[in-house]
Structure formats: C-alpha cells, structure tokens
Enzyme design. Structure first.
Site, PDB file in Angstrom:
ATOM      1  N   ARG A 229       0.861  -1.185   0.000  1.00  0.00           N
ATOM      2  CA  ARG A 229       0.000   0.000   0.000  1.00  0.00           C
ATOM      3  C   ARG A 229       0.897   1.236   0.000  1.00  0.00           C
ATOM      4  O   ARG A 229       1.985   1.226   0.606  1.00  0.00           O
ATOM      5  CB  ARG A 229      -0.885   0.047   1.257  1.00  0.00           C
ATOM      6  CG  ARG A 229      -2.082  -0.891   1.220  1.00  0.00           C
ATOM      7  CD  ARG A 229      -3.157  -0.423   0.237  1.00  0.00           C
ATOM      8  NE  ARG A 229      -4.325  -1.285   0.248  1.00  0.00           N
ATOM      9  CZ  ARG A 229      -4.548  -2.292  -0.601  1.00  0.00           C
ATOM     10  NH1 ARG A 229      -3.654  -2.572  -1.540  1.00  0.00           N
ATOM     11  NH2 ARG A 229      -5.655  -3.005  -0.540  1.00  0.00           N
ATOM     12  N   GLU A 258      -3.169   7.732  -4.448  1.00  0.00           N
ATOM     13  CA  GLU A 258      -3.520   7.293  -5.799  1.00  0.00           C
ATOM     14  C   GLU A 258      -4.994   7.586  -6.125  1.00  0.00           C
ATOM     15  O   GLU A 258      -5.827   7.552  -5.209  1.00  0.00           O
ATOM     16  CB  GLU A 258      -3.206   5.788  -5.965  1.00  0.00           C
ATOM     17  CG  GLU A 258      -3.939   4.883  -5.016  1.00  0.00           C
ATOM     18  CD  GLU A 258      -3.405   3.437  -5.070  1.00  0.00           C
ATOM     19  OE1 GLU A 258      -2.177   3.235  -4.989  1.00  0.00           O
ATOM     20  OE2 GLU A 258      -4.253   2.542  -5.174  1.00  0.00           O
ATOM     21  N   HIS A 276      -1.491   0.624  -9.768  1.00  0.00           N
ATOM     22  CA  HIS A 276      -2.148  -0.311  -8.834  1.00  0.00           C
ATOM     23  C   HIS A 276      -2.824  -1.446  -9.621  1.00  0.00           C
ATOM     24  O   HIS A 276      -4.046  -1.631  -9.543  1.00  0.00           O
ATOM     25  CB  HIS A 276      -3.168   0.409  -7.944  1.00  0.00           C
ATOM     26  CG  HIS A 276      -3.540  -0.381  -6.720  1.00  0.00           C
ATOM     27  ND1 HIS A 276      -3.891   0.191  -5.523  1.00  0.00           N
ATOM     28  CD2 HIS A 276      -3.619  -1.727  -6.510  1.00  0.00           C
ATOM     29  CE1 HIS A 276      -4.191  -0.751  -4.636  1.00  0.00           C
ATOM     30  NE2 HIS A 276      -4.028  -1.929  -5.224  1.00  0.00           N
TER      31      HIS A 276
END
Ligand code: NAP
Ligand code: 8YV
Length: 310
Positions: A229, A258, A276
């Site tokens: 993360r 993000e 991601h």
C-alpha cells in the site's frame, strides 16, 4: 430478492451475476448519499473493494448490514473494529491473487534493474544509432529483503530464488519452517540488501513503516519496490532521497494518494510507475470476482463464509 449495496463499480461479470441474485443499489452513482443510505438502511449485504472500503459512518447508517464482501485481499479501507463491534461479517479475496501480484513485483524489479522502460523509449526515440544503451544491473546474485513474508511475500520470495537471488525477510516475528534469514529490525535489513520489496498490509499499524531511516539504509545502490500500500512509505522522504541520489531507485504499484502520483516521481528515470494493477489480470480478477460472489451467496444462505476476515 435481497437488497445489496454496491459501493463502487465492479467487473461486468460480477455485476451481472449479482444482478441475477440481488436487487443491486449503486452507492457511487447516488447524487444524495445520505438519502441513499436512509433508503437502504435495512440492506443486509454490501460489496466493496480495497480502495473504497466501508467506514464506520456508513455502517452506522445501515443498521441491517450483515456482510461486507470485499473484492481484494487488503482490508485497510474497511473499518474492521467497527464491523466487529456491530456484528458485521467481512470477507476478502486472499490467495487467488498471489501469483499475479508476485509476478508484477518481479516484473517491476526487472523493469527497474534492467531499465526496460527507458530502453524501450531509447529504441522508439531513435537513439540507438547514436550509440549503445547504458549498462544495467541484474537480479542474480543480489539480495532481496521481503517486508511482509505472507501469502504474497512467499510467492515473491520463491520467484526471486528462481532468479538466483538471496532472500531475507522482516515481519513482526520470525516464521517457522522458512529457509530465509529473519531480521527483527527493518532498517538493519535494508542496510544489508540491494532490493527491498514491501508486501505488508496498509492501515495505521504499518503507516510510514518504510521511513527515511529505512530508505537511507537502503542507500544509493538500493531500490525499493512496493506492491503493498502507498501508506507504507514516507513518500516525501522517498522523493527527496531519490532526487539527491541517496536512494538508487523505486518501482511502485501503489501510492499514498492514488491515482494522484507526485510529479517528482513521474519525472525521474530511476523510478518505474504502475497504476495499482498487481492483481489486474483477466484470470485473477475472474477468480476474485467468483470468490466475492460465493461469499455473498453463502452469507445469503446462512452458510459458512468461504474467506472471512479475522
Ligand atoms: P498476508 O498473508 O497477511 O501477509 C502480510 C504479511 O505482512 C505477513 O507476513 C505479516 O507478517 C506482515 N506484517 C503485517 N503487519 C506487519 C508489521 N506491522 N510489520 C511488519 N510486517 C508486518 O497478506 P497478503 O495476502 O500477502 O497481502 C499483503 C498485502 O498486499 C495486502 O494487505 C494488500 O495491502 C497488498 N496487496 C496489493 C495488491 C496490489 O494490487 N498492489 C494486491 C493484493 C494485495 P507478521 O504477521 O509476521 O508480521
Ligand atoms: C485490488 C488490492 O486492486 O487485493 C488488494 O488488496 O489492492 C488489489 O487486488 C483491489 O482490491 C481491487 O479494487
């Protein structure tokens, strides 16, 4: 038909399958969120994902809620203590995404070490005729420190071994039956490795775990890879050390805010950026969707959940 709240867009096949079994209400499309929650206060089922999660505030507005099924393994965006306190079960999608995430981690390492993204640009831009591309570094013989030797971390470790890397790891405690050296101190491990790969969960407990001291210990010959993360890394320190040449490189699939990525990271050649997408293969996303569906069906039938959290 039972009601089901969908917190954000889901894959088409999952949306269709859920639509055949539940009356699906789309939270993200509701212009008035409070009115939406009031209208669906008795809803028992929810589907969400690792980004959107579910807050205690939303749970409070849904006193009938029984099950939150999340499309993803990371549950840091779901308030788990709040769910537990309210008797709301939570499920996630562990294991089915291990291969895809581990593959991307190795892909990021190769891309950064062998400068594959830059080399592609070099050829496309017609620079090759003017001379050869710079020399790069290989994975073989280097040491990789896995931060979080869990389900995904172990798959990264075995792939790193296939690349003839030396594997070490850090977690909160040493693991039995693991053939790798354990470091109880992350900074010490960072000092000893060329690669640091983060695969730990997000959340308050791990926020800023990869701090300035860890990144400095990794040093100019070291590189950080993050598939966990964005919150794990002190992003400001990361940018500053990369710019100053005090950290060798970074390959990142996840970011603090993000989809916003700092301009400074986008400007550096010794940084590989990925949106991601570690679990985002057709095969894995299908398996994740199926697990979400199966958990909801089990919950609806009052049967044991397949992958409960906690
Ligand atoms: P897992 O099996 O629970 O493994 C997590 C590992 O992190 C464990 O080995 C645990 O070891 C370690 N850990 C936990 N808290 C720690 C702490 N405070 N300090 C040091 N180590 C700690 O989880 P997983 O299934 O491998 O997934 C890991 C994470 O990957 C997910 O939570 C998610 O955030 C991320 N992920 C990202 C993507 C992506 O698309 N980029 C996809 C899937 C997953 P100890 O308990 O021994 O400390
Ligand atoms: C997904 C993830 O991107 O599983 C996780 O924790 O981060 C990813 O697999 C996400 O959950 C899907 O939105």
């Amino acid at each position: 038909m039972d009601d089901l709240i969908m917190m954000g867009p889901m894959p088409a096949d999952l949306t269709e399958a859920l639509g055949q079994r539940f009356a699906v209400a789309r939270y993200w499309e509701a212009p008035d969120k409070a009115a939406f929650l009031a209208d669906h206060a008795n809803t028992r089922f929810m589907v969400t994902d690792g980004h959107t999660g579910c807050s205690a505030r939303i749970m409070d507005a849904l006193p009938g809620l029984e099950l939150i099924a999340s499309y993803g393994v990371g549950t840091d965006a779901i308030d788990l203590p709040a769910a537990k306190a309210r008797g709301v079960a939570v499920t996630n999608t562990p294991n089915v995404l291990n291969d895809a995430v581990a593959e991307l981690a190795l892909g990021l390492m190769l891309a950064l070490g062998r400068r594959i993204v830059e080399a592609d640009r070099f050829v496309r831009d017609g620079c090759w005729r003017a001379g050869n591309f710079a020399l790069t570094s290989e994975l073989a013989g280097a040491t990789v420190g896995i931060l979080g030797l869990g389900r995904i971390g172990k798959e990264i470790a075995s792939r790193a071994q296939a690349f003839r890397m030396n594997v070490v790891y850090h977690g909160r405690r040493p693991q039995k039956d693991v053939p790798f050296r354990y470091y109880d101190d992350l900074t010490e491990m960072a000092r000893d490795v060329e690669w640091l790969v983060a695969a730990v969960p997000g959340g308050v407990q791990t926020a800023g775990l990869v701090d300035r001291a860890v990144l400095e210990a990794l040093g100019p010959q070291g590189a950080i890879v993050n598939v966990g993360r964005g919150s794990l890394i002190d992003e400001a320190a990361l940018v500053e050390l990369l710019q100053a040449g005090k950290l060798g490189g970074a390959a990142l699939d996840v970011f603090a805010a993000e989809p916003d990525v700092p301009d400074a990271l986008r400007a550096m050649d010794n940084v590989v950026l990925s949106p991601h997408q570690a679990s985002a293969t057709e095969k894995t996303r299908r398996a994740m969707a199926y697990l979400v569906f199966q958990n909801l069906v089990a919950g609806q039938a009052g049967e044991p959940l397949l992958t409960p959290v906690g």
